[in-house]
Design an enzyme around this catalytic site. Structure first.
Site, PDB file in Angstrom:
ATOM      1  N   ARG A  47       0.669  -1.164  -0.056  1.00 12.90           N
ATOM      2  CA  ARG A  47      -0.051   0.040  -0.118  1.00 12.90           C
ATOM      3  C   ARG A  47       0.956   1.171   0.085  1.00 12.90           C
ATOM      4  O   ARG A  47       0.715   2.313  -0.714  1.00 12.90           O
ATOM      5  CB  ARG A  47      -0.986   0.212   1.139  1.00 12.90           C
ATOM      6  CG  ARG A  47      -2.288  -0.493   0.920  1.00 12.90           C
ATOM      7  CD  ARG A  47      -2.657  -1.355   2.143  1.00 12.90           C
ATOM      8  NE  ARG A  47      -1.721  -2.447   2.790  1.00 12.90           N
ATOM      9  CZ  ARG A  47      -1.666  -3.548   2.331  1.00 12.90           C
ATOM     10  NH1 ARG A  47      -2.671  -3.961   1.308  1.00 12.90           N
ATOM     11  NH2 ARG A  47      -0.585  -4.339   2.685  1.00 12.90           N
ATOM     12  N   THR A  48       1.816   1.411   0.757  1.00 12.36           N
ATOM     13  CA  THR A  48       2.524   2.509   1.160  1.00 12.36           C
ATOM     14  C   THR A  48       3.272   2.906  -0.311  1.00 12.36           C
ATOM     15  O   THR A  48       3.258   4.050  -0.658  1.00 12.36           O
ATOM     16  CB  THR A  48       3.529   2.603   2.216  1.00 12.36           C
ATOM     17  OG1 THR A  48       2.802   2.217   3.339  1.00 12.36           O
ATOM     18  CG2 THR A  48       4.297   3.696   2.450  1.00 12.36           C
ATOM     19  N   ARG A  84      11.536   3.796   2.874  1.00 16.24           N
ATOM     20  CA  ARG A  84      11.054   2.840   3.993  1.00 16.24           C
ATOM     21  C   ARG A  84      12.541   2.095   4.230  1.00 16.24           C
ATOM     22  O   ARG A  84      13.046   1.781   3.521  1.00 16.24           O
ATOM     23  CB  ARG A  84      10.060   1.979   3.633  1.00 16.24           C
ATOM     24  CG  ARG A  84       9.910   0.900   4.480  1.00 16.24           C
ATOM     25  CD  ARG A  84       8.374   0.200   4.249  1.00 16.24           C
ATOM     26  NE  ARG A  84       7.394   1.156   4.931  1.00 16.24           N
ATOM     27  CZ  ARG A  84       6.083   0.629   4.921  1.00 16.24           C
ATOM     28  NH1 ARG A  84       5.728  -0.753   4.745  1.00 16.24           N
ATOM     29  NH2 ARG A  84       5.092   1.437   5.340  1.00 16.24           N
ATOM     30  N   HIS A 139       5.638   6.503  11.312  1.00 17.78           N
ATOM     31  CA  HIS A 139       5.402   6.144   9.844  1.00 17.78           C
ATOM     32  C   HIS A 139       4.208   7.358   9.680  1.00 17.78           C
ATOM     33  O   HIS A 139       3.077   7.329   9.686  1.00 17.78           O
ATOM     34  CB  HIS A 139       4.389   5.030   9.885  1.00 17.78           C
ATOM     35  CG  HIS A 139       4.081   4.438   8.548  1.00 17.78           C
ATOM     36  ND1 HIS A 139       4.044   5.203   7.440  1.00 17.78           N
ATOM     37  CD2 HIS A 139       3.641   3.081   8.174  1.00 17.78           C
ATOM     38  CE1 HIS A 139       3.712   4.549   6.274  1.00 17.78           C
ATOM     39  NE2 HIS A 139       3.382   3.278   6.624  1.00 17.78           N
ATOM     40  N   LYS A 185      25.063  -4.505  -1.830  1.00 11.73           N
ATOM     41  CA  LYS A 185      26.727  -4.632  -2.024  1.00 11.73           C
ATOM     42  C   LYS A 185      27.322  -4.041  -0.923  1.00 11.73           C
ATOM     43  O   LYS A 185      28.640  -3.605  -1.017  1.00 11.73           O
ATOM     44  CB  LYS A 185      26.978  -3.756  -3.481  1.00 11.73           C
ATOM     45  CG  LYS A 185      26.320  -4.639  -4.580  1.00 11.73           C
ATOM     46  CD  LYS A 185      26.384  -3.679  -5.796  1.00 11.73           C
ATOM     47  CE  LYS A 185      25.892  -4.047  -7.125  1.00 11.73           C
ATOM     48  NZ  LYS A 185      26.151  -3.307  -8.170  1.00 11.73           N
TER      49      LYS A 185
END
Length: 307
Positions: free
Chosen positions: A51-52, A101, A129, A80
């Site tokens: 969703r986000t 995120r 959030h 890496k």
């Protein structure tokens, strides 16, 4: 240049203006279809999201902009060993704004300190959030017509749930807010939320184990899932995951104008039989998330409303 790392980065007045813009976008969506022509959003998602991430992408595309980025750390140079600081320096050369995120708390703050473009925290570990919080505020205001004089029930994982922590921080700024915190003892809100946020702001709150007992008093019920990925011990997760399941029987205990919200994804904490109840607002809440993120992108890029 501004960033959004914490729900409190915007003042109460600025938050109101952002929600007003989101509401105008909802009412006049086609008028906003070209305001970000030529602008690029980078989505830097170091952990999975549906969703986000997609709502950020939908928001930018709705505004006429374009999107680039990655959806997991494995598909980025983080695999890496590249640092967040170096990644954001590079991304600043490619995009006009980014949403990040990250599983580590504070990673978006590190990015913002090295970035040449606005950074939006799209979730950092169990910490914050803020765009979900803005979505929640718009949802509550749209459904109830206000953000004060409310009794809010927060149910489920209140210990690890970043959406819960962010929402509490945001709502304590409004008048006459009361919280009913519903969880097993193992998943109660952290001490710093209880002391530094609730008690420090003289906010009335009750902690209880029973969802049934709380239902009649609520204006909003905010359900959360018990998050397996936040547990170190799988036995604890299995023991607690089904503690609170909202079903038709429990909904009969609630007010006719009580609404149910959930940041999603849902597992089994809300029975699918509740979906047909007119008070089930969690899918509408997901739609509000697009409007909020459109408004936020415009605000941070200092893009004006269409004339």
């Amino acid at each position: 240049m501004r960033h959004l790392l914490n729900p409190l980065d915007f003042s109460l007045e600025e938050t109101g203006q952002l929600l007003d813009l989101a509401k105008d976008i909802e009412d006049n969506l086609p008028e906003y279809s070209h305001v970000c022509n030529g602008k690029k959003l980078a989505t830097l998602f170091y952990e999975p999201s549906t969703r986000t991430r997609l709502s950020f992408e939908a928001a930018m595309l709705n505004l006429g902009g374009s999107v680039l980025g990655f959806s997991s750390a494995d598909s980025s140079s983080a695999s890496k060993g590249e640092s967040v600081a170096d990644t954001i320096r590079v991304i600043s050369c490619y995009a006009d704004i980014c949403a990040m995120r990250h599983p580590k708390e504070g990673a978006p703050l590190v990015a913002a300190s090295h970035s040449g473009i606005p950074v939006i925290n799209a979730g950092d570990g169990g910490h914050q959030h803020p765009t979900q919080t803005l979505t929640d505020l718009l949802s509550i205001r749209s459904l109830k017509g206000r953000l004060n004089d409310l009794t809010i029930g927060l149910c489920g994982d209140l210990k690890f749930g970043r959406t819960v922590h962010s929402l509490i921080n945001a709502l304590v700024r409004y008048e006459n807010i009361k919280f009913i915190l519903i969880s097993p003892p193992e998943l109660r809100v952290p001490e710093y939320i209880r002391e530094d946020v609730l008690r420090a702001n003289n906010i009335e709150f009750i902690e209880m184990d029973s969802l049934d007992d709380a239902m009649p008093d609520l204006d909003i019920l905010y359900m959360t899932r018990v998050q397996k990925e936040r547990f170190f011990n799988e036995e604890d997760y299995i023991r607690l995951k089904d503690c609170y399941i909202l079903d038709k029987k429990k909904m009969k205990l609630a007010k006719e104008d009580m609404y149910v919200l959930h940041p999603l994804p849902r597992v089994n904490e809300i029975s699918v039989e509740v979906d047909d109840d007119k008070r089930a607002a969690y899918f509408k809440q997901a739609q509000y998330g697009v409007y909020v993120r459109m408004a936020l992108i415009m605000t941070l890029l200092e893009v004006n409303k269409p004339c």
